[in-house]
Every structure is written in C-alpha cells, then in structure tokens.
Design a protein around this motif. Sequence first.
Motif, PDB file in Angstrom:
ATOM      1  N   MET A  17      -2.213   9.784   9.142  1.00  0.00           N
ATOM      2  CA  MET A  17      -3.067   8.591   9.228  1.00  0.00           C
ATOM      3  C   MET A  17      -3.380   8.386  10.702  1.00  0.00           C
ATOM      4  SD  MET A  17      -2.434   4.773   7.731  1.00  0.00           S
ATOM      5  CE  MET A  17      -2.234   5.170   6.027  1.00  0.00           C
ATOM      6  N   THR A  60       3.957   0.400   2.436  1.00  0.00           N
ATOM      7  CA  THR A  60       3.847  -0.622   3.481  1.00  0.00           C
ATOM      8  C   THR A  60       3.582  -1.973   2.824  1.00  0.00           C
ATOM      9  OG1 THR A  60       2.976   1.048   4.952  1.00  0.00           O
ATOM     10  CG2 THR A  60       2.664  -1.218   5.645  1.00  0.00           C
ATOM     11  N   ARG A 106       2.858  -6.093   3.008  1.00  0.00           N
ATOM     12  CA  ARG A 106       2.237  -7.112   3.863  1.00  0.00           C
ATOM     13  C   ARG A 106       2.198  -8.430   3.113  1.00  0.00           C
ATOM     14  NH1 ARG A 106      -0.505  -2.496   3.963  1.00  0.00           N
ATOM     15  NH2 ARG A 106      -0.795  -1.465   5.961  1.00  0.00           N
ATOM     16  N   HIS A 109      -1.396   2.032  15.841  1.00  0.00           N
ATOM     17  CA  HIS A 109      -0.363   3.003  15.509  1.00  0.00           C
ATOM     18  C   HIS A 109      -0.950   4.155  14.696  1.00  0.00           C
ATOM     19  CE1 HIS A 109      -0.476  -0.034  12.289  1.00  0.00           C
ATOM     20  NE2 HIS A 109      -0.174   0.963  11.458  1.00  0.00           N
ATOM     21  N   LEU A 143      10.422   8.462  12.196  1.00  0.00           N
ATOM     22  CA  LEU A 143      10.627   7.736  10.933  1.00  0.00           C
ATOM     23  C   LEU A 143      11.336   8.670   9.961  1.00  0.00           C
ATOM     24  CD1 LEU A 143       7.090   6.103  10.450  1.00  0.00           C
ATOM     25  CD2 LEU A 143       9.048   5.211  11.718  1.00  0.00           C
ATOM     26  N   LEU A 183       0.874  -1.182   0.000  1.00  0.00           N
ATOM     27  CA  LEU A 183       0.000   0.000   0.000  1.00  0.00           C
ATOM     28  C   LEU A 183       0.910   1.230   0.000  1.00  0.00           C
ATOM     29  CD1 LEU A 183      -2.935   1.140   0.270  1.00  0.00           C
ATOM     30  CD2 LEU A 183      -2.475   1.346   2.697  1.00  0.00           C
ATOM     31  N   ASP A 225      -3.561  -2.879  11.919  1.00  0.00           N
ATOM     32  CA  ASP A 225      -3.727  -3.605  10.643  1.00  0.00           C
ATOM     33  C   ASP A 225      -4.218  -5.012  10.997  1.00  0.00           C
ATOM     34  OD1 ASP A 225      -2.519  -1.329   9.779  1.00  0.00           O
ATOM     35  OD2 ASP A 225      -0.814  -2.280   8.808  1.00  0.00           O
ATOM     36  N   ARG A 273       5.389  13.469   2.315  1.00  0.00           N
ATOM     37  CA  ARG A 273       6.019  12.175   2.604  1.00  0.00           C
ATOM     38  C   ARG A 273       5.282  11.079   1.845  1.00  0.00           C
ATOM     39  NH1 ARG A 273       4.617   8.227   6.533  1.00  0.00           N
ATOM     40  NH2 ARG A 273       6.396   6.931   7.124  1.00  0.00           N
ATOM     41  N   HIS A 326      -4.917   3.235  14.190  1.00  0.00           N
ATOM     42  CA  HIS A 326      -5.585   2.037  13.667  1.00  0.00           C
ATOM     43  C   HIS A 326      -4.666   0.833  13.904  1.00  0.00           C
ATOM     44  CE1 HIS A 326      -2.785   3.073  10.477  1.00  0.00           C
ATOM     45  NE2 HIS A 326      -2.844   1.803  10.064  1.00  0.00           N
ATOM     46  N   ALA A 346       4.888   6.730   1.938  1.00  0.00           N
ATOM     47  CA  ALA A 346       5.230   5.484   2.650  1.00  0.00           C
ATOM     48  C   ALA A 346       4.770   4.315   1.796  1.00  0.00           C
ATOM     49  CB  ALA A 346       4.541   5.451   4.003  1.00  0.00           C
ATOM     50  N   TYR A 371       1.321  11.573   1.613  1.00  0.00           N
ATOM     51  CA  TYR A 371       0.766  12.557   2.551  1.00  0.00           C
ATOM     52  C   TYR A 371       1.227  13.942   2.110  1.00  0.00           C
ATOM     53  CZ  TYR A 371       0.813   8.527   5.852  1.00  0.00           C
ATOM     54  OH  TYR A 371       0.655   7.321   6.473  1.00  0.00           O
ATOM     55  N   VAL A 403       0.505   7.695  12.190  1.00  0.00           N
ATOM     56  CA  VAL A 403       1.697   8.318  11.597  1.00  0.00           C
ATOM     57  C   VAL A 403       1.381   9.778  11.272  1.00  0.00           C
ATOM     58  CG1 VAL A 403       3.339   8.255   9.686  1.00  0.00           C
ATOM     59  CG2 VAL A 403       2.495   6.121  10.649  1.00  0.00           C
ATOM     60  N   ALA A 448       7.208  -1.087   6.639  1.00  0.00           N
ATOM     61  CA  ALA A 448       6.921   0.140   5.877  1.00  0.00           C
ATOM     62  C   ALA A 448       8.179   0.955   5.629  1.00  0.00           C
ATOM     63  CB  ALA A 448       5.905   0.979   6.639  1.00  0.00           C
TER      64      ALA A 448
END
Length: 828
Positions: A730, A808, A810, A796, A777, A720, A735, A804, A733, A806, A724, A798, A746
């Motif tokens: 974000m 991520t 999975r 978490h 980060l 994903l 995952d 920026r 939440h 990111a 930003y 961010v 990430a």
Amino acid sequence: MHPPKHLYDREILNDEPFASLFYARALTTLSRTQEKDFTENVVAQLKRVEGGRAAAKCWLEMAFAWRNMDHDCNLKIFVEFLWLLYKEEWSGAAHKYLESQLGSRPDIDTIPSHCSQQTKKTAKSSTRDRSIWDNRSTQETGEPPLKVQRRSHPRLPPLRISKTSLRTVARMSSDISGERQNGAPADVPHQNLAQRVATVAESSRRLPPGLRFSKMKLRVVETSLGDEGENMVLDLPEDCPPIAQASKEFVSWVARPVQPGILSATRINSYTYGWPDERGGFPPVWSTSRQEICETVPHFRRYQGGVYYKDAVAKGYLLSGFGAARDRFEEGGKLIISHGGGGKPQDRTGKERLDAVNQGHGDQSVCALLQNFEQGRPILLLVDDNYEHFPLKLWSKGIYIAVLGFYSIVDVWAEIQNVDGVDVTRILFVFQWIHEQGEPWWITQQPIEDSGQPTIHFKCNTCAAVSPHVYFQAWVCTNPNCVVFGKTPGGGKLHGPLEYKPEFLRLRPERKFPNGFDTTLVLQPGEDAGYVCGFHCEDCGRISSRFEWGKYQCATCEFTLPVDHEVQLASSLRARVSVPGDLASQIYKLDANSRICALPPKKCSKGVCLSFSLPENCGFIHLIRGSGVEADGIFRLYQEQARSGQLTFRRWPMKRHMTKGQQLSNYFSQNTGEEYQYVAGSGETVPFHEAATAVIHAREFIRDRVKSALGKEVPFNEVLSVAYLKSQSMGFHGDDEKGLGPVIAALSLGAPALMYFRETSKHSSSHKHRKELTLLLEHGSVLVMEGECFQKRYQHTVIPFDFRIAATARFIGPENSQVYKRATKARM
Ligand SMILES: O=C(O)CCC(=O)C(=O)O
C-alpha cells in the motif's frame, strides 16, 4: 468527431476552409482556366483561413491521391476527409474514413495505385472497422454519423493533375510544409521529377546507394507527394526477379532530393500488414490498461516511463507517442529505431511535458539499454495506441498496449536533434526482431528479397570509438564525448535535413536468443503465484487484471479460472522471509534527522508497547507486540472465509492514479461497518451484524490491545481488511478523511511487513520524501496512530515481505458516517 450534418448548406461554409474551396472552384469555373490555376487558387484560398495551411497541405496530398474530382459523391467524401484532417486530431481516422468510403464503392479500382494491396483488401472487407469508426464518431459528437447524401451542386470541371503540374505543386507543398521550408523551397530540381527518377534508376553507375534492381528498365507509373517526400511508384517488367512477382505488379520507392541534383531513392515498405487470423483477429498479448501488462508480463513492470529495467539491464521497452524525428519502423517492424526514453520528461503530476533534456550516461534507462547492447541481451518491445509508426490502429479494436515480441539492440548512436527549438543530444537505438520467434504477428505478407547489406562501421581517428554509418550524406563520429561528434573525418559538419543511409535501415544478420534467456511472455496462474494478479487469456490474447479473490476472469471473452488459495501459517511465512538484521532485532529505525522521538518501552498485560512521539504535539505512534498465538486463529479464519466466499476480498478501482485506463488497487480489500471513503473507494461495505467472524474477532483483538496499552476504550465502528499477495503493498497515504476519530489501529497477520512514516510535503519542504521512521510489523502486533492532526501531517506506507492480511479499525464520526447521514436525511 465528424463533419457537421449541415456541411452542404452553403451558408455555414463561410467560416470553414471549405468556403475557400468552393470559392476557388467557382473562380476556376468562371475563368475556365487550367487545373494548375485551380490548384493554385485552392491553396491560396485555404492558406488564408485559420488552420488553412495544414488543410492546404492535406488538399495537395488528396489531390494527388485521387485525381478525378468530377463526381459529387467523390467530392463529398473528399470534403469530409478534408474536414477530419483539418481538425488534425485524428489524421489516422481520416485516412481510415477515406479507405472505408472508397472500399464501399463499387469502383474500388479508383483507389490510388500507391495504396497498398492490403489497404484495398481492408477497405473491401472491413465492415467491422467501419462500424467502429461510425460508433466512434457518434460517441464523440453525440450526433449520428453523416450519411452520404446526393445534393445538387453546380457541376465542377474535372480536376486532373497531370505530371506536368507536379513541379508547381511540389513547390507549393514545400512552401507550405514547415519542416521542409528551411528558408528556401526544398531542393526539388526544376525539371520533371518523374523523368529524373526514371533516368537515375535506369543507370546503374549513377544510381544512389540503396537503389537496387538497377539493371532493369523501370518506368514511373505514378508520382505523388507524401510527408516524407515524393513517392515514385515504379513499374517492373515481367521478366524481373521474384520480388516483383511476389509483390504483384509493382514495387514502390521513395525518392528524396538530398542536394540539388542528387536524388536518394529507397524502396518503401513492401510488407503488408493485418490483424492475425487467430484469436478472433487479436494480437497474442494485449491489454486495455498499463496495469494489466505490468501485473502479468514479467519483462514489463513499469507503470510510468517507457523503459523497464532491473539490475541495470533493460527488460522491456514501450513504443509510444512523443517520438523523435528520426524514429523509424522499418522492414515491416523487424527493424525499429527509437530514441531510448527520456527526451521530454513529464512533470510530477504527469500532466505536463517538461522541456527536452539531453540524454546521456546519467539517464538510467539509457544506461540500461546500453548494457543490453553491449551484452547482446534481448528486450521485449511493446506498442501503445499512441505510437504513430505502427501500421495497425490499435484503438480500432479497443487495444491500449500490445506486445510485439523480443528484439536485440543491433546499433546505438548519438546525435543532436532540435526539439521545440532546443538542440538536445539524443541516443538512438536500433532494435532488430529475433528471428527465432517466427514472423511478427502484424505482418501478413512480406517481400521475397535478398537479405540486407550489413551496416558499415568506422573507427574515429580522434576518439577511436566505432560509429555506424548512419547518414546518407557522410559517415560522422556519433560519440557525444568526442570533439568531432557529429562531424565527418575531415571535421566537416553535415548540413540540411539528414537522411538515413539506406543500408542502415536494412536488417542485420539474423539474431538469436542467448542461451538461458528467459523468454516468458506472460506469467501463468500457478507460476510465481503470489505475484500474478493479471490473467492472460489464450483464446483472445487479452490480459485482464484479477479483481476477485477466488478467480481469474477474461474481461473480453469472460473465460474464468478458479484460484484456490491454500491456508498458510504465519510461522512458515516468517521462516521463508529474510528481514534486515538491524530491524529484526530492534524492530524500529529512526532517520538521523528525524524529529520523531522514541519513548521508553512499556509492558502491558498483552505484551510490550513501543511508543514514539511526533513533533509539535502532533500525536503518537504505538506498536503493541504480543506472542502472536492468539492471532493465529484469526489469520486462519480470514483465509478460510475468503476461500469459501463468506468474506469477499476484491480489488477496487483507484480514485486517483497517473496511468492510462482503469487502475485497480494493488491489494485486495473488504470493508465492514461504516462506509469508509479511502483511496480505492469503500466498495461493498458489509454491516457488522452480517460480517464474517474473522472481522469480528479482529476488531475484538484490536480493542483489547488498545485498551491494555493506552488504557482507553475506542468505539471502533469500521474495519478495513486488506489482503496482500506477495509483492503487493500500500503506497504512501494519510487516513485524513473528514470525521475520522483520532485513534486508528491495525492488526498484522501473516508475513512481516515494513511500515514507513514521512511528513507530508506541505509540512516539510526541506525533508520531502524522507522516511523518518521504519517499523517492523510482525504477526499479531497492533500498530496505533493517535492524534487529531496526525494524518494531515504524516503519511504511511506498508510493504509486506510476503502474503499478509491487515485489519485496520477506525471510528468514523457522524460528520462522515453514512449511517448517520442516511438517518439525518430520513428525518429531514
Ligand atoms: O496494512 C496495514 O497494516 C495498514 C493498512 C493501512 O495503511 C490502511 O488501511 O490505511
């Protein structure tokens, strides 16, 4: 909602209030009695059915508004009107319906003369509004709107309510109306009210405060009952000053009995309202969701609550439902009284309203508003479709929020109000339109009149605080901390329903913007460019959220404006943000009571790995830091491919949120590989073989770092990518979707960001919402979350410092894999 189609099939009327109406009519016809008895019959019958008290009150209003009931068509319209009012959900719609029906009739002059000229105008010309109404009815019931049908009814005796029956009706109405009951009928003197007002108006010496033009001979031409009291329409002679000519033949007054023997008469609004002629009839700035406003109107960036404040100063104020009893929209909306937020807070789910609470200095929005008052700082007022005092129906044009304009707070006072049976202190604010803005967009005509008299303020002998003279009954101290709060200088308490002193509702001397005040209504693309995610269309006034990376688009008229993002370097972004000193050097911060433990840092082939263990073997957090040079190329590629459209970053509608209307994710995202059911949906997932090379490189980079630090290969099959802009983030939440592998990693690109971890409230009721670990980060670092139960237990968030990206990665296992599901389905 609209009346059932079979409204005129007499059989169904048994369980509706109409049964009572017809029954009363029949009784009256049979007994050949007078209309007074007919009125009494109807009211008595209506009161017997469930919901009938409200219907009875409506009937009385209607009877006054429209006296001749000897027409079948009139009766039909009346019954439909009554139905809508009886259902109580759309009293505005009911009135609109009535106006549109009257407007469609050739004998338009039968509109009661107390309906404004504007109403007549609207009723005559408003085919657009009618169709909105009709569509609305259809949508809500699934049935087509009822067509006027002429059915054969027994002919009714004409209903004529004469002035002599006014008294009876006034008594019945006050019996019915809960607000004015107070144990005894309202203080309506038992003599002809019309006569009484005329007498009062003619004598300047006996004139109650606020009644002007007193030297002229006034004649009562119409009397009716409204929610506020008895409405008197007074006829002015031809030789009267310009005001009467300006507002055509008459000026309206509201006369209220205040105490037995005393009437308060105030001029009711002689402004006329309408949609502007420009922008296709839309307000200058409006939206269909709260988010659109918050993203584009710098004076209102609050997603919940009515007051937006920053640095203890109020910047924006949303007028919405849940008004207080003494809220007002006066002088055509150039003077607004509102209760300063608070009052009935929502519970955390946003669904239920909690008990009313006292407003006071502990309430931050009230404190901020008080600051504005003291410093003379203007505030932006907005209105939503729930605010009952606004004269135009926003929903009829699909508008949720409209910006009114800038106001100054010109008076503040505290009073005790009874909310749902509980006495609470409310702080009320008087907002006055700043005249430098020109005339408000919703006023189409205003009276030519002398300017208002200033409100008189007095100093309290006990607390020395100055309070405005708010109430008609007497001046009282309005300082809630004073021992004589709410009392007269003699220590007396005011009794009965409090009335505003008419001067208090007049405009104060004109207000101006203070020097240097920022009057920006909407941010334009290019201004504060990082933040602007909404776009204000000058053609139609609408604000639309930007959802595509490459362009702004008006959701109403589809006007588009391309956005050209310049490629940015991570080093320049880093140079222009200031990271707090302790984090800049130490990279992480643990809360004093945190149960997360920092492990000794480990060197690996690609840099250094900081690891943290979570309590009860729940898992680990690893932060793999490297030089960032290798990441520079990936960052550049991401930006170039997003700009060329090879990679389609966009914002997706959130699955769960607490504001009205659609809400898009704060950030832009794009999903590659397996479909991932995250909070903003998986959108248009692209398979890896079609993915932009930026994503492919990002996955390689992550795999590589994870292998060097953790010593294991993780078969990541989903990435994903999130972009930003400045001020986007974000929220908290986990995952925790089913079937996700235990390792999530990430890559950070561009400006630095802060990442916070907290335990979910399910696992930690005592430490709820405490941020246990903060990580910095940086560009090129890879953050790894490892553990089977990690995501269920920890959340978490961010928060980047500036632009920026990111990526991520999975592993989505067969349990949640769409590819697997499709394959299994095909096999079955
Ligand atoms: O922006 C980041 O670094 C992480 C994004 C994130 O939390 C997620 O994709 O779940």
